[in-house]
Design an enzyme around this catalytic site. Structure first.
Site, PDB file in Angstrom:
ATOM      1  CG  ASP A  44      -0.591   9.041   4.178  1.00  0.00           C
ATOM      2  OD1 ASP A  44      -1.331   8.948   3.189  1.00  0.00           O
ATOM      3  OD2 ASP A  44       0.042   8.074   4.656  1.00  0.00           O
ATOM      4  CG  ASP A  46      -3.899   3.504   3.503  1.00  0.00           C
ATOM      5  OD1 ASP A  46      -4.683   2.934   4.278  1.00  0.00           O
ATOM      6  OD2 ASP A  46      -4.178   3.737   2.306  1.00  0.00           O
ATOM      7  CD  GLU A  91       4.372   3.503  -1.621  1.00  0.00           C
ATOM      8  OE1 GLU A  91       4.086   4.045  -0.531  1.00  0.00           O
ATOM      9  OE2 GLU A  91       3.621   2.685  -2.182  1.00  0.00           O
ATOM     10  CB  SER A 112      -5.074   0.561  -8.983  1.00  0.00           C
ATOM     11  OG  SER A 112      -3.846  -0.010  -8.592  1.00  0.00           O
ATOM     12  CB  SER A 159      -5.953   9.148   1.777  1.00  0.00           C
ATOM     13  OG  SER A 159      -5.707   7.784   1.498  1.00  0.00           O
ATOM     14  CB  ALA A 160      -2.343   8.054  -2.497  1.00  0.00           C
ATOM     15  CG  ASP A 233       3.352   5.950   5.335  1.00  0.00           C
ATOM     16  OD1 ASP A 233       3.544   4.782   4.966  1.00  0.00           O
ATOM     17  OD2 ASP A 233       2.526   6.699   4.777  1.00  0.00           O
TER      18      ASP A 233
END
Length: 297
Positions: A44, A46, A91, A112, A159-160, A233
């Site tokens: 991941d 972030d 989340e 978003s 990555s999201a 994470d």
């Protein structure tokens, strides 16, 4: 079988948690037996490649950095803040199952995408804002990525977040190396430079395993690499390598900072190794060094 946990040293630190140390030791031995040529890394971005916080101050996510661009409208900023205020607590809520969270995450990312449509934020502006925000890579990230590149170990940054920001930060940090591939939400511009949304299917924090990894360039690079180190994470990050069907050994490393006491049980059930408020890459690098050094012996 070697006791890699004891030999590594760093895995006995008080910031390291393992539900089943014997199982972890077995995984580590299998990684070492497989060697460098069989290894890949899926991570991941972030708060995994970047730090979760600096002296208690949370680091901005890639979308939050995108929101700092001067060409972003006040309406977009207000919408982004409202969405985060509503959905981020969901989340990280340790009382909700992943299945319960998924529709909320889908709605967050869908809204978003709608919010960014019509903005005229250039790649140049994104680069300037990334420099100003100075997002911190975890201590030791450059050394780890340099070592992985030296050994030609493929790295998928899954990555999201906002892919354009992710790629820019990796470049500015000197870690967007030839062995690094990024799968993320990249911006789709029209011919006049206006954002139309994202280029492909939206990636949110809980659907990374559903994304068609098999259709990416990365999949072709790792067909013969059956061992993988997965880092993230979020609980959903643990399944990032699920789309690959050639895997034999998977080591899952989770970074935990928010709501530690409440979240730790589910993290221990999901990740093989959980790192508590560890803002470094010391443990992943120590594990990689164990594989590399054994390979060289």
């Amino acid at each position: 079988m070697k006791n890699i946990i004891q030999d590594t040293g760093l895995l006995t630190k008080n910031t390291v948690r393992m539900k089943n140390p014997n199982h972890v030791n077995e995984i580590l031995n299998n990684l070492i037996i497989g060697g460098i040529q069989r290894l890949q890394v899926v991570s991941d971005f972030d708060r995994t490649i970047t730090k979760q916080h600096e002296n208690g101050i949370p680091h901005l996510s890639s979308f939050a950095i995108f929101g700092r661009c001067p060409s972003g409208t006040e309406q977009f900023l207000a919408t982004a803040q409202e969405l985060r205020k509503k959905y981020y607590p969901i989340e990280i809520d340790p009382t909700m199952s992943l299945e319960e969270k998924i529709p909320h995450m889908e709605m967050w990312w869908k809204k978003s995408e709608e919010a960014i449509k019509g903005l005229s934020i250039s790649s140049k502006e994104i680069g300037e804002v990334c420099l100003q925000c100075k997002p911190s890579l975890r201590d030791g990230t450059k050394e780890l990525f340099d070592d992985l590149a030296m050994e030609n170990v493929p790295i998928l940054v899954f990555s999201a977040g906002c892919g354009d920001v992710v790629a820019t930060i990796l470049q500015q940090g000197g870690v967007y190396l030839p062995n690094v591939k990024v799968v993320s939400n990249f911006l789709n511009y029209d011919s006049s430079g206006v954002i139309q949304g994202f280029k492909d299917k939206i990636i949110h924090v809980l659907n990374k395993n559903e994304y068609a990894i098999k259709n990416t360039e990365f999949y072709n690079l790792v067909q013969d690499r059956e061992n993988v180190i997965v880092m993230g994470d979020s609980l959903g990050d643990a399944e990032m390598a699920k789309g690959m069907d050639n895997l034999k050994t998977v080591l899952k490393i989770g970074f935990l900072y928010d709501r530690i006491e409440e979240s730790l049980p589910s993290y221990l059930d999901t990740f093989d190794i959980v790192l508590i408020d560890d803002q470094t890459m010391e443990v992943p690098k120590a594990i990689f060094d164990s594989v590399k050094n054994s390979h060289c012996e």
